[in-house]
Design an enzyme around this catalytic site. Structure first.
Site, mmCIF file in Angstrom:
data_model
loop_
_atom_site.group_PDB
_atom_site.id
_atom_site.type_symbol
_atom_site.label_atom_id
_atom_site.label_comp_id
_atom_site.label_asym_id
_atom_site.label_seq_id
_atom_site.Cartn_x
_atom_site.Cartn_y
_atom_site.Cartn_z
ATOM 1 N N LYS A 95 10.318 35.742 17.881
ATOM 2 C CA LYS A 95 9.807 34.712 18.780
ATOM 3 C C LYS A 95 10.926 34.282 19.714
ATOM 4 O O LYS A 95 12.107 34.419 19.362
ATOM 5 C CB LYS A 95 9.325 33.489 17.974
ATOM 6 C CG LYS A 95 8.213 32.729 18.647
ATOM 7 C CD LYS A 95 6.889 33.448 18.506
ATOM 8 C CE LYS A 95 5.723 32.688 19.053
ATOM 9 N NZ LYS A 95 4.453 33.358 18.748
ATOM 10 N N GLY B 144 -12.485 23.356 20.492
ATOM 11 C CA GLY B 144 -11.533 23.946 21.450
ATOM 12 C C GLY B 144 -12.248 24.950 22.324
ATOM 13 O O GLY B 144 -12.773 25.942 21.819
ATOM 14 N N GLY C 33 -10.916 26.603 25.119
ATOM 15 C CA GLY C 33 -9.910 27.178 26.015
ATOM 16 C C GLY C 33 -10.027 28.686 25.988
ATOM 17 O O GLY C 33 -11.118 29.239 25.804
ATOM 18 N N ASN C 34 -8.910 29.362 26.138
ATOM 19 C CA ASN C 34 -8.920 30.825 26.189
ATOM 20 C C ASN C 34 -9.588 31.414 24.940
ATOM 21 O O ASN C 34 -10.569 32.155 25.038
ATOM 22 C CB ASN C 34 -7.470 31.327 26.350
ATOM 23 C CG ASN C 34 -7.416 32.828 26.531
ATOM 24 O OD1 ASN C 34 -8.353 33.418 27.066
ATOM 25 N ND2 ASN C 34 -6.352 33.447 26.090
ATOM 26 N N ALA C 35 -9.086 31.039 23.765
ATOM 27 C CA ALA C 35 -9.626 31.613 22.529
ATOM 28 C C ALA C 35 -11.072 31.139 22.273
ATOM 29 O O ALA C 35 -11.972 31.943 22.014
ATOM 30 C CB ALA C 35 -8.722 31.257 21.350
ATOM 31 N N GLY C 36 -11.305 29.822 22.367
ATOM 32 C CA GLY C 36 -12.607 29.256 21.998
ATOM 33 C C GLY C 36 -13.733 29.654 22.938
ATOM 34 O O GLY C 36 -14.837 30.004 22.502
HETATM 35 P P1 NAD Z 1 -5.926 26.865 25.506
HETATM 36 O O1 NAD Z 1 -4.897 25.890 25.987
HETATM 37 O O2 NAD Z 1 -6.499 27.853 26.457
HETATM 38 O O3 NAD Z 1 -7.172 26.054 24.892
HETATM 39 C C1 NAD Z 1 -7.048 24.995 23.989
HETATM 40 C C2 NAD Z 1 -8.364 24.233 23.987
HETATM 41 O O4 NAD Z 1 -8.282 23.213 23.003
HETATM 42 C C3 NAD Z 1 -8.661 23.535 25.314
HETATM 43 O O5 NAD Z 1 -10.039 23.630 25.574
HETATM 44 C C4 NAD Z 1 -8.297 22.090 25.035
HETATM 45 O O6 NAD Z 1 -9.025 21.176 25.827
HETATM 46 C C5 NAD Z 1 -8.707 21.999 23.588
HETATM 47 N N1 NAD Z 1 -8.103 20.871 22.885
HETATM 48 C C6 NAD Z 1 -6.889 20.304 23.060
HETATM 49 N N2 NAD Z 1 -6.773 19.235 22.260
HETATM 50 C C7 NAD Z 1 -7.927 19.155 21.566
HETATM 51 C C8 NAD Z 1 -8.413 18.276 20.574
HETATM 52 N N3 NAD Z 1 -7.712 17.235 20.163
HETATM 53 N N4 NAD Z 1 -9.632 18.528 20.075
HETATM 54 C C9 NAD Z 1 -10.373 19.562 20.489
HETATM 55 N N5 NAD Z 1 -9.981 20.399 21.423
HETATM 56 C C10 NAD Z 1 -8.772 20.202 21.951
HETATM 57 O O7 NAD Z 1 -5.284 27.563 24.238
HETATM 58 P P2 NAD Z 1 -5.732 28.920 23.531
HETATM 59 O O8 NAD Z 1 -4.954 30.035 24.087
HETATM 60 O O9 NAD Z 1 -7.230 28.998 23.503
HETATM 61 O O10 NAD Z 1 -5.182 28.660 22.067
HETATM 62 C C11 NAD Z 1 -5.869 27.818 21.147
HETATM 63 C C12 NAD Z 1 -5.297 28.036 19.753
HETATM 64 O O11 NAD Z 1 -5.404 29.398 19.424
HETATM 65 C C13 NAD Z 1 -3.813 27.689 19.594
HETATM 66 O O12 NAD Z 1 -3.613 27.237 18.283
HETATM 67 C C14 NAD Z 1 -3.139 29.028 19.790
HETATM 68 O O13 NAD Z 1 -1.858 29.053 19.161
HETATM 69 C C15 NAD Z 1 -4.130 29.915 19.082
HETATM 70 N N6 NAD Z 1 -4.010 31.324 19.471
HETATM 71 C C16 NAD Z 1 -4.376 31.729 20.722
HETATM 72 C C17 NAD Z 1 -4.227 33.059 21.076
HETATM 73 C C18 NAD Z 1 -4.634 33.544 22.440
HETATM 74 O O14 NAD Z 1 -4.563 34.771 22.657
HETATM 75 N N7 NAD Z 1 -5.104 32.705 23.331
HETATM 76 C C19 NAD Z 1 -3.693 33.970 20.142
HETATM 77 C C20 NAD Z 1 -3.352 33.526 18.863
HETATM 78 C C21 NAD Z 1 -3.523 32.186 18.541
#
Ligand code: NAD
Length: 425
Positions: A102, A229, A231-234
């Site tokens: 990392k 959530g 965001g990207n993943a959700g």
């Molecule tokens: P992101 O920033 O695109 O999305 C995060 C989402 O969570 C947003 O919609 C945000 O509004 C929401 N959020 C923030 N605070 C919140 C709360 N208190 N309650 C509910 N929702 C809330 O991030 P992402 O890339 O989707 O990552 C989300 C999680 O997935 C993180 O834990 C990240 O480490 C993990 N992850 C992501 C990836 C990836 O490829 N994107 C890979 C491995 C792990």
């Protein structure tokens, strides 16, 4: 629970099921190699600022190390150490030929006034202009160049770094070695050797593990899905589950959630609404639900896709999902894992459920090394095979040892690390 403690607690839980010699156990407790230092550059307000940088390689028993680079005002050495350890276990669960690493950058606050600290925390990285971000990234690359490389350590994007940052790292590293070297980083733009399917890979990986879990639980029908959530993943997970016939009944973001049990939600429409208004909240034809309450909605599949520490000993007994699958890192505490396991709620832990991203990163690296160009279908089919394999190996450990999938994932990874460590001597 501190996410670092969560990784350590999982390792300790798995240890009795692994014949782990002390030398290997001790090697796995601390990083093999760590680099940190300082970069001084002019920033947008005309002043000079100092940044701390890190690159930590935790363990290379199974191959070159791999892991993201995080730009965040709070990044520090201890955090990067633990995140690199987490990557060792994640790559091992997936049986990738990698170890864990990392990296990260944060402003250096030593000796600064409270006003200057507040300014830098607000500025980095969200308000930093592209030219300054590029300069910082290129200086960082120059510093870590002797330690990274396609056969040594391969960085990738993480919090607040993206394909553009990877393009700068690839370019700077290529200048240093004297030839274009796409395989030094993953998560690049497609035109520079990025892989098709990388953007959706985390959510798609989660989806494949849920499908395997449903098969294991002998549930033929696609059911209801709740996602914390968006965001990207959700949001991508919502789309994939929706397209596969699941009914998305609730989603949320940082401002709150929306719930429509009767007719469900269309993820494309919700995403459009969120883009227009900044949040999913107030989406028409849905009720408001809080981020706490969304977790306890009765559903087939619950996807915590936002934050760590959301399923804890205080709410685990109220979860009413059949499957909890974790796109987010560290959403379930160790005590909550016990409660879910006792209640026969099938939890697919983060290191397995969200490993699709690093798996497609691995495919990107293979394509770069071999000068190949796989189609999206090919990438997705390979991802499906890797996710199924890892899921079923973890499930086998869970059944044999009568432990949760969370502990089983660390048993499977730990056994692999021990075997590789023993063979290498
Ligand atoms: P992101 O920033 O695109 O999305 C995060 C989402 O969570 C947003 O919609 C945000 O509004 C929401 N959020 C923030 N605070 C919140 C709360 N208190 N309650 C509910 N929702 C809330 O991030 P992402 O890339 O989707 O990552 C989300 C999680 O997935 C993180 O834990 C990240 O480490 C993990 N992850 C992501 C990836 C990836 O490829 N994107 C890979 C491995 C792990």
């Amino acid at each position: 629970m501190d996410p670092r403690q969560l990784i350590l607690a999982n390792i300790e839980r798995a240890r009795p099921y692994i014949d782990m010699p002390d030398n290997i156990y001790l090697k796995l407790l601390k990083p093999e190699r760590a680099l940190d230092g300082r970069i001084v550059i002019p920033i947008d307000d005309g002043s000079w600022a100092t940044f701390n940088y890190y690159r930590v390689q935790h363990n290379s028993h199974c191959g070159p190390t791999k892991g993201g680079i995080r730009y965040h005002p709070d990044v520090n050495r201890a955090e990067v150490d633990f995140l690199s350890m987490g990557m060792t276990y994640k790559t091992a669960v997936m049986e990738l030929p990698y170890g864990g690493a990392k990296g990260g950058i944060a402003p250096c606050y030593d000796g600064l006034s409270p006003e200057r600290i507040a300014f830098l925390r607000d500025y980095f990285p969200k308000k930093m202009s592209l030219p300054v971000l590029e300069r910082l990234t290129r200086e960082y690359t120059e510093k870590i160049a002797p330690f990274i490389g396609p056969y040594k350590d391969i960085p990738a994007p993480d919090m607040y770094t993206n394909a553009q940052v990877m393009a700068w790292i690839m370019d700077e590293y290529s200048k240093i070695v004297g030839y274009t070297c796409p395989a030094v980083v993953t998560g690049k733009p497609i035109v520079l050797g990025g892989s098709l399917g990388r953007n959706e890979a985390t959510a798609r990986g989660t989806f494949f593990t849920v499908r395997e879990a449903l098969k294991h639980l002998k549930r033929a029908k696609a059911g209801t899905v709740v996602i914390q959530g968006f965001g990207n993943a959700g949001a991508i997970a919502a789309k994939l589950f929706f397209e596969a016939g699941f009914k998305i009944i609730a989603v949320s973001d940082s401002k709150g959630g929306i719930y429509n049990k009767r007719s469900g939600l269309n993820p494309d429409d919700v995403l459009k609404f969120k883009k227009e208004t900044g949040s999913v909240v107030n989406y028409p034809n849905a009720d408001f639900i809080s981020n706490g309450d969304i977790l306890t909605i009765p559903c087939a599949v619950l996807l915590p896709a936002a934050l760590e520490n959301v399923i804890t000993k205080d709410n685990a007994d109220k979860i009413q999902a059949i499957i909890v699958a974790e796109p987010a890192n560290g959403p379930t505490t160790i005590e909550a894992d016990d409660i879910l396991f006792d209640r026969s709620i099938f939890r697919i832990p983060d290191i397995l459920a969200n490993a699709g991203g690093v798996t497609v990163s691995y495919f990107e690296w293979v394509q770069n090394l071999e000068r190949l160009d796989w189609t999206e279908e090919e990438v997705n089919a390979r991802l499906e095979a890797k996710m199924k394999n890892a899921f079923n190996k973890v499930l086998a450990e869970s059944k044999t040892n009568k432990v949760s999938m969370g502990t089983a994932a660390y048993i499977h990874a730990g056994k692999r690390l021990v075997e590789a460590g023993r063979l290498r001597g």
